[in-house]
Design a protein around this motif. Structure first.
Motif, PDB file in Angstrom:
ATOM      1  N   THR A 364       0.813  -1.231   0.000  1.00 54.03           N
ATOM      2  CA  THR A 364       0.000   0.000   0.000  1.00 54.03           C
ATOM      3  C   THR A 364       0.841   1.273   0.000  1.00 54.03           C
ATOM      4  OG1 THR A 364      -0.140   0.098   2.436  1.00 54.03           O
ATOM      5  CG2 THR A 364      -1.832  -1.190   1.283  1.00 54.03           C
ATOM      6  N   GLU A 425      -5.674   9.246   3.447  1.00 55.44           N
ATOM      7  CA  GLU A 425      -6.788   8.322   3.243  1.00 55.44           C
ATOM      8  C   GLU A 425      -7.197   7.600   4.528  1.00 55.44           C
ATOM      9  OE1 GLU A 425      -8.086   4.842   0.031  1.00 55.44           O
ATOM     10  OE2 GLU A 425      -6.074   5.726  -0.016  1.00 55.44           O
ATOM     11  N   THR A 438     -10.894   0.388   5.219  1.00 54.30           N
ATOM     12  CA  THR A 438     -10.169   1.194   4.222  1.00 54.30           C
ATOM     13  C   THR A 438      -8.884   0.511   3.798  1.00 54.30           C
ATOM     14  OG1 THR A 438     -11.101   3.222   5.174  1.00 54.30           O
ATOM     15  CG2 THR A 438      -9.144   3.456   3.785  1.00 54.30           C
ATOM     16  N   SER A 441      -9.671  -2.122   1.371  1.00 56.11           N
ATOM     17  CA  SER A 441      -9.962  -1.524   0.051  1.00 56.11           C
ATOM     18  C   SER A 441      -8.684  -1.118  -0.662  1.00 56.11           C
ATOM     19  CB  SER A 441     -10.873  -0.304   0.222  1.00 56.11           C
ATOM     20  OG  SER A 441     -12.136  -0.677   0.725  1.00 56.11           O
ATOM     21  N   MET A 442      -7.719  -0.580   0.088  1.00 56.39           N
ATOM     22  CA  MET A 442      -6.444  -0.181  -0.494  1.00 56.39           C
ATOM     23  C   MET A 442      -5.709  -1.401  -1.031  1.00 56.39           C
ATOM     24  SD  MET A 442      -5.332   2.608   2.447  1.00 56.39           S
ATOM     25  CE  MET A 442      -3.719   2.975   1.761  1.00 56.39           C
ATOM     26  N   ARG A 444      -7.129  -4.149  -2.064  1.00 59.90           N
ATOM     27  CA  ARG A 444      -7.885  -4.600  -3.245  1.00 59.90           C
ATOM     28  C   ARG A 444      -7.531  -3.745  -4.467  1.00 59.90           C
ATOM     29  NH1 ARG A 444     -12.458  -4.038  -1.208  1.00 59.90           N
ATOM     30  NH2 ARG A 444     -12.806  -6.169  -0.497  1.00 59.90           N
ATOM     31  N   ASP A 445      -7.468  -2.427  -4.261  1.00 56.43           N
ATOM     32  CA  ASP A 445      -7.140  -1.527  -5.372  1.00 56.43           C
ATOM     33  C   ASP A 445      -5.729  -1.758  -5.888  1.00 56.43           C
ATOM     34  OD1 ASP A 445      -9.632  -0.450  -5.062  1.00 56.43           O
ATOM     35  OD2 ASP A 445      -8.960   1.305  -3.916  1.00 56.43           O
ATOM     36  N   ALA A 446      -4.840  -2.179  -5.002  1.00 59.94           N
ATOM     37  CA  ALA A 446      -3.448  -2.415  -5.408  1.00 59.94           C
ATOM     38  C   ALA A 446      -3.258  -3.789  -6.019  1.00 59.94           C
ATOM     39  CB  ALA A 446      -2.529  -2.255  -4.193  1.00 59.94           C
ATOM     40  N   GLY A 447      -4.311  -4.594  -6.063  1.00 60.00           N
ATOM     41  CA  GLY A 447      -4.197  -5.945  -6.609  1.00 60.00           C
ATOM     42  C   GLY A 447      -3.513  -6.900  -5.662  1.00 60.00           C
TER      43      GLY A 447
END
Length: 1009
Positions: A364, A425, A438, A441-442, A444-447
């Motif tokens: 992250t 964030e 959160t 989610s971070m 997940r967004d970073a794969g």
């Protein structure tokens, strides 16, 4: 040789005299031993001789028992009587009396202070009564008891309860402390009153309190000693932290919720630099990722490394569904394939140590790399075999960081929210709530998120707020327990632990304690005596500063830390000795000491001897990691020895279903209601304090102790049975003065001597049981002695002699002497458990001065001359014969039969002959033991036995001189309906003709004229 020994015994028996009341059966060194017989009686009253007087002219000549002692107390009478006993017998004066008397030995039971945060509960009753039973026992056996009750008065629970919904907002520390002190004092007053009502012996005007200035001063002196030795230090490291109460916690302040649900996930850390040893030989490292599993996703922003086990096998695997390459432990592949729902194909396998030098990309934080590092705490029980490491949020992680000099940056504040260090964030979000979401989610967004799932597991909660805690790095004060553990274990080897099984728990909990955080961020407690430099933040603390503060606390109490100007707390003389700058450079610290440190130094504050050491500490099993341990560690730190010789560890009080007591379950047992009764007396009757004490004593306190209506009703019924026995004893001692009318034991009937022998055995066993804190064994011994030895045997045998012999006859006085000894012995035996009942009995008992109490008069008085093993052979041999006889007439009255007992010549015959000189007798000791009309003792049965004679046979083993002489003798009993008539006075079948008095009763009445 055998014949000579038998002859010697025969000569000994011959020297016993010629009358039927022969004295001492056998004298040392000769001794008989045998198994105790079973005392058998038939149903109803038929097996016992009739002793009730006939209606008419002889009624008033029979000496029936008379006593004003009530056989049963119920309702308010129980409460009134107990309170009256407490006043009349000086319960409040006993402790001071025993402290003032001369005693050769002292017994010190150091009171673990209960917490002053609420009303007394049944756990208090279990603990305090258990202690009091032992203390009263020690007082009775002549020791000077040192027992000072105390209270643990500081800490967050009291602070929170005192403030209620007000919170601390807008209140100064002194305002908070004033409210907390008032709350604690109220709780102490209620608890003290309850302890006194339970009959707990102490000087209730001289107790110890951890908020007392003298106590606080003693505490700081221990603190100073440990600090001087380098055992107390300040550091920045992870500790258990409660966001709900905003303070650090010790492990002993945690509760573990086994139903806690965490968001667990599998996440990847891309390998940015392959391990040098594997980079050239392994295919696909350029796209490899380290797979980790965690139940605390919110800690990933603080990650500083990924750890592996050096000696374990690892593999680079390829997912069958997306060809992603992952590094995982080889042993975890099968389990991981099932969890991820895909096949994992092994590309290569290697040893964990081969991962040395590899680097990963933080998932992250762009541009941040973290190393792969070896660590001993990595396990293969679950997860992936690779452990995400955040030194600010884990003790083991911190150890890795210390070894490899990693950063320990905490991104979480005192309220459990992310700080600005975590980035915009995350800043301000609660890590256990939206902050956690959160971070997920971070990822997940970073794969980096592979799988998310709910995980039910055991998780630490704050024992005060009942809310989850976190691990968070902060600057705190610590005790270096690591340097104390070895010595603590060494001294524990010399400490007795009851039960012994608790020792392993004590040692394992000591082993698990890595360090002890002793600073708390609260107002209600003993302030840590430290000053900080305004500019540098450096701590000013040394023997000069701490000693000075201790002197101030001794005089003014710890409120002075906030009340006094800093110039008083840190005068020029102390600054000079400390080689410090001007006082204006310093500010006082705001942290207070952990309450486990408060109570843990009680040995130094309360045990004022030059070498303070208690004989025993008695507390619940929760103190194995609490007060027992904190007391041990502080004592070992200061003087390299334990503060106790013995530890007694008891269980918790639970409901009769074995459940923990809970208001929501409605199963709470309130000791106040137990004693005084509830709103509905039919369902919650008043039991009194002694019933509560009996419950404690008879329970197996070393496991969970159940309490409820069944247990309390049983305790009450058992006490009433005991009262019935006391009623019988006291009634038959009416008018008897043991000081002038007692019979010497050597002149007593054999069965009376035998009962004294049993009483001595009972007293020795009871003494041992009390010394072992085994109240359950005390109760069992008491109940067995009363029911088996007294009610079922002795009382049945002696009633005729007791009621119908002449008032001052040797036989009756012999019996009364024993009854008085039994009354005295049983009263003393139950006194530590039932002090109210014991004192009540003592008020009615003969033979002592008015105003004397049972607790002032000593322990059970038994004499070594009562130990007559030969009596066991004579009396128990007769009982064996009686048992055979009674088994032949089930349901019928033994008094209506006369017996012929046939025994071959030998030792057994001579023993029975010592109980009956004449061949045939109606009033011999043997006849009394048989409870029959008449007994004939012979070497063989006559040939002309009537057809209705009932024949029974048996044998009895005599074991003489420890087995040197053993003789098993057979006997035969012929029982036939008696030809004698029933005496209208004693109602035994001993009269020669109907409606005429028997010879014994004639003699008694003639002597009375």
């Amino acid at each position: 040789m055998l014949l000579r020994r038998i002859s010697a015994v025969s000569q000994c028996l011959a020297r016993l005299g010629s009358n039927s009341n022969r004295t001492s059966l056998l004298h040392p060194p000769l001794s008989f031993t045998a198994s105790r017989c079973q005392y058998v009686s038939t149903s109803g009253d038929s097996a016992q001789p009739a002793v009730a007087p006939a209606s008419g002219q002889y009624r008033d000549t029979v000496l029936l028992p008379r006593s004003k002692f009530p056989m049963k107390l119920t309702g308010q009478k129980i409460l009134d009587r107990e309170l009256q006993i407490q006043r009349e017998c000086g319960f409040d004066l006993l402790y001071a009396w025993q402290r003032e008397r001369k005693a050769k030995k002292e017994f010190c039971l150091h009171d673990g202070p209960p917490y002053a945060n609420g009303d007394p509960h049944v756990g208090h009753a279990l603990n305090k009564i258990l202690k009091d039973v032992r203390n009263r026992f020690e007082v009775m056996r002549g020791r000077q008891v040192h027992y000072m009750p105390g209270w643990d008065c500081h800490g967050l629970p009291i602070e929170l309860k005192a403030l209620g919904e007000l919170g601390t907002s807008g209140l100064s520390p002194l305002q908070i402390r004033k409210k907390a002190r008032e709350f604690a004092e109220g709780a102490i007053a209620r608890q003290r009153a309850a302890f006194q009502r339970w009959g707990v012996m102490a000087d209730w005007d001289n107790c110890y309190y951890t908020f007392d200035g003298q106590y606080e001063a003693a505490q700081l002196r221990v603190f100073q000693d440990m600090h001087s030795k380098g055992l107390i230090y300040q550091d920045y490291k992870p500790v258990f932290w409660s966001p709900s109460t905003r303070t650090a916690l010790a492990e002993a302040e945690l509760e573990y919720n086994t139903e806690h649900v965490s968001k667990a996930l599998y996440a990847t850390f891309p390998i940015s630099a392959p391990p040098p040893k594997l980079a050239e030989s392994a295919e696909g490292w350029e796209n490899a990722k380290a797979l980790i599993w965690t139940t605390q996703p919110w800690t990933i922003p603080a990650n500083q490394a990924v750890c592996y086990m050096p000696n374990a096998q690892y593999s680079l695997v390829k997912r069958a569904d997306d060809s992603q390459r992952l590094v995982v432990a080889t042993d975890r592949i099968t389990s991981l394939a099932g969890a991820l729902g895909t096949q994992l194909d092994i590309l290569t396998t290697f040893t964990g140590s081969d991962l040395e030098g590899a680097m990963c990309q933080h998932p992250t934080l762009a541009g941040k790399e973290v190393p792969l590092l070896p660590a001993s705490h990595v396990t293969m029980g679950k997860g992936t075999g690779l452990v995400h490491t955040a030194p600010a949020h884990g003790m083991e992680d911190y150890s890795v960081a210390s070894h490899f000099k990693l950063s320990v940056d905490c991104m979480v504040d005192e309220e459990g929210r992310f700080t600005e260090l975590a980035g915009a964030e995350l800043q301000g979000k609660l890590v256990m709530a939206e902050g956690n979401d959160t971070v997920i989610s971070m990822l997940r967004d970073a794969g980096a998120l592979v799988k998310e799932e709910d995980c039910v597991h055991s998780y630490p909660y704050d024992w005060r707020s009942k809310l989850p805690v976190i691990v968070r790095a902060s600057r705190q004060w610590f005790i270096n327990t690591q340097s104390l553990k070895d010595k603590a274990k060494e001294v524990l080897q010399k400490v007795r632990v009851i039960p012994e099984s608790a020792r392993s728990t004590l040692l394992s909990m000591l082993d698990r304690r890595t360090y002890w955080c002793i600073s708390r961020q609260r107002s209600w407690g003993v302030p840590i005596p430290v000053f900080y430099h305004r500019d540098t933040g450096d701590a000013l603390i040394n023997k000069h500063t701490v000693s000075h503060i201790a002197d101030i606390f001794a005089e003014k109490g710890s409120d002075s830390w906030w009340e006094e100007p800093i110039e008083t707390l840190l005068p020029a003389s102390v600054l000079k000795k400390s080689k410090a700058g001007p006082v204006t450079d310093y500010i006082r610290g705001e942290d207070v000491l952990d309450i486990w440190f408060d109570s843990g130094v009680s040995w130094a504050a309360v045990l004022q001897e030059s070498d303070p050491k208690a004989d025993v500490y008695v507390e619940g099993k929760d103190q194995l990691g609490g007060w027992f341990q904190s007391s041990l560690l502080t004592s070992v730190a200061v003087r390299k020895k334990a503060p106790y010789k013995t530890l007694v560890v008891h269980g918790f009080a639970v409901s009769e279903k074995g459940e923990k007591m809970s208001k929501s379950l409605g199963n709470v047992v309130d000791p106040e209601v137990v004693i005084n009764g509830g709103k509905d007396p039919s369902s919650s009757p008043p039991y009194g304090a002694d019933t509560l004490r009996w419950w404690v004593a008879e329970s197996n306190v070393f496991s969970e102790v159940q309490i409820g209506p069944n247990a309390l009703n049983s305790a009450r019924d058992n006490i009433n049975k005991l009262r019935n026995t006391f009623k019988f004893l006291l009634g038959n001692l009416q008018g008897f003065d043991p000081r002038t009318q007692a019979v010497d034991s050597k002149d007593m009937y054999y069965v009376d001597q035998y009962l004294l022998h049993l009483l001595r055995e009972f007293s020795m066993k009871v003494t041992d049981a009390y010394a072992e804190f085994d109240g359950g064994r005390v109760v069992r011994l008491l109940q067995n002695f009363v029911s088996s030895e007294l009610s079922s045997f002795y009382f049945s045998v002696i009633k005729d002699r007791l009621y119908c012999d002449a008032e001052d006859s040797l036989g009756r006085r012999s019996c009364q002497t024993v009854l008085e000894e039994v009354l005295d012995g049983v009263t003393r035996a139950i006194a530590p458990v039932l002090p109210h009942l014991a004192e009540e009995v003592y008020l009615h008992a003969p033979g002592h001065d008015a105003g004397e109490t049972v607790f002032q008069s000593g322990w059970i008085k038994s004499s070594y001359v009562w130990r007559r093993p030969g009596l066991e052979e004579a009396v128990e041999g007769a009982c064996a014969i009686r048992d055979a006889f009674l088994s032949s007439i089930p349901g019928r009255n033994a008094a209506e039969y006369e017996l012929i007992i046939a025994i071959e010549p030998g030792l057994f015959f001579e023993l029975m002959e010592s109980l009956q000189e004449e061949p045939t007798a109606t009033f011999s000791q043997l006849t009394e033991l048989m409870m029959a009309s008449r007994v004939t003792l012979t070497s063989s049965l006559p040939r002309d036995l009537p057809d209705d004679a009932l024949i029974s046979r048996g044998s009895f083993l005599i074991n003489l001189e420890g087995g040197v002489i053993r003789e098993e003798s057979a006997f035969t009993v012929a029982a036939q309906p008696t030809s004698l008539s029933r005496c209208p006075r004693c109602r035994r079948y001993t009269s020669d003709s109907p409606d005429c008095l028997c010879s014994r009763c004639q003699t008694v009445l003639q002597g009375a004229q």
